[in-house]
Design a protein around this motif. Sequence first.
Motif, short mmCIF file in Angstrom:
data_model
loop_
_atom_site.label_atom_id
_atom_site.label_comp_id
_atom_site.label_asym_id
_atom_site.label_seq_id
_atom_site.Cartn_x
_atom_site.Cartn_y
_atom_site.Cartn_z
N SER A 147 143.38 -43.39 52.88
CA SER A 147 143.11 -41.90 52.51
C SER A 147 145.01 -41.65 52.09
O SER A 147 145.49 -40.77 52.19
CB SER A 147 142.57 -41.92 52.17
N ARG A 152 142.60 -41.17 48.76
CA ARG A 152 141.90 -41.08 48.72
C ARG A 152 140.53 -42.28 49.01
O ARG A 152 142.03 -43.40 49.16
CB ARG A 152 140.81 -40.49 47.74
N GLU A 171 140.77 -38.15 52.82
CA GLU A 171 141.28 -38.14 52.28
C GLU A 171 142.46 -37.47 52.82
O GLU A 171 142.58 -36.69 53.69
CB GLU A 171 140.77 -36.55 51.08
#
Length: 277
Positions: A147, A152, A171
């Motif tokens: 990520s 992500r 994320e």
Amino acid sequence: MLQEIRRAGPGRLRAAALTVLAEIAGEDGLSARDQAAVERLIRIKLLGDRPAPLSGCWLHWIAVPTGDQRGILDLLGLTQPRPVTFALANDVVDADSHDGPADGPGCFARVFVSPELDGWTFVTGRWCDPIDNERADDILRACERLSARYGRAQAYYYGAQGDGSAWVVAENGAVVRRYSETGDGDDHLLTIGSPLPYERDRRVELGLAPDWNAAHASEDEEDEWKWAVFDMAPALAQAIGLSPLTIGSDTPMHGTGVLALTEYGTANGVPPGAYSV
């Protein structure tokens, strides 16, 4: 004896001999001529190969919103990638998922890294299990690294025979959620972060409070949520990205999928087996 049948016949036994050799000795049990023939068959099949949904009793995958297959291989330390059809990949992944760490490291030896599928790349195989005692921490860190590079990354477990669901969502280099419902009494120890919007919405649909504390929820509420979560991983994956259970022949595809070795496969080799191409 089997290798002699492959070389000299009788012809009616040659196909069966090849299957048995693969089952008991794997690729190393095949002659150079047979290995070349298998590779040639795969190349031919790849010319018309199209995406097919992931299937199996126990499914484990990582999803990344990129078509950078080479970058994913390098970042995860995956080596010796070999082109494969979706049928072959699914057969291998399904076979490996039926084994566990108690059966030896072979279940973690290899993964399928898909071509780009509608903007996403999947890494599938037992090695990707986000809640396995041996793999959970490594997969958490892998999602963080992926990520950080691609914005992500998500990892999932889904027991297609009613064995539960789990997910990790990261994320920009940090895990924002890990959650598991498998019927294991220690599932709650894996929880990280706040419920995802999809989880909250699903609870509202069930008539439950969108925010919850298991310590204060009734037993009926907890049971209703647990049984809903057991089958949730594929729907959640599709809602926040793409699920490998829903891809099909019409899914946009770029590139070719590969089977690659993990650190376990590099150190210990892969288990033998005969698979569909």
